[in-house]
Design a protein around this motif. Sequence first.
Motif, PDB file in Angstrom:
ATOM      1  N   THR A   1      35.855  56.622 -28.340  1.00 30.01           N
ATOM      2  CA  THR A   1      35.287  57.873 -27.834  1.00 30.01           C
ATOM      3  C   THR A   1      33.997  58.272 -28.538  1.00 30.01           C
ATOM      4  O   THR A   1      33.437  59.317 -28.246  1.00 30.01           O
ATOM      5  N   ARG A   2      33.543  57.465 -29.431  1.00 33.81           N
ATOM      6  CA  ARG A   2      32.328  57.784 -30.182  1.00 33.81           C
ATOM      7  C   ARG A   2      31.110  57.695 -29.275  1.00 33.81           C
ATOM      8  O   ARG A   2      30.904  56.705 -28.580  1.00 33.81           O
ATOM      9  N   ARG A   3      30.301  58.716 -29.318  1.00 33.00           N
ATOM     10  CA  ARG A   3      29.069  58.706 -28.526  1.00 33.00           C
ATOM     11  C   ARG A   3      27.988  57.980 -29.289  1.00 33.00           C
ATOM     12  O   ARG A   3      27.879  58.071 -30.501  1.00 33.00           O
ATOM     13  N   ARG A   4      27.187  57.294 -28.547  1.00 35.72           N
ATOM     14  CA  ARG A   4      26.084  56.574 -29.181  1.00 35.72           C
ATOM     15  C   ARG A   4      24.984  57.563 -29.534  1.00 35.72           C
ATOM     16  O   ARG A   4      24.695  58.495 -28.801  1.00 35.72           O
TER      17      ARG A   4
END
Length: 92
Positions: free
Chosen positions: A86-89
């Motif tokens: 779920t980590r956003r770039r």
Amino acid sequence: MPRWTLLVLLIVGVICAGIGTILLDPVHTASFGWTAYAPLSRSIHSGNAVYTPIDPTWLQWRPRIGATLLALGAGTTGAALVALLTRRRARA
């Protein structure tokens, strides 16, 4: 958190959960020794009359340590996996 830290946490969590699963295995409790009442009984695996002493303290604490390691490893693995997925770039 940096991506490499999450990967390290993921790997450590899987290893920790694996060790916990091995320690929870109830089949091995009866295979590493006989009680003092039958010291020369035949071994299940080798067929020889070999006495291997047991440690009652380890037999009592092994499942507890295994459950703790399994819970810690599963929680760490799940949290690291969710954080990785779920980590956003970062925007450049």
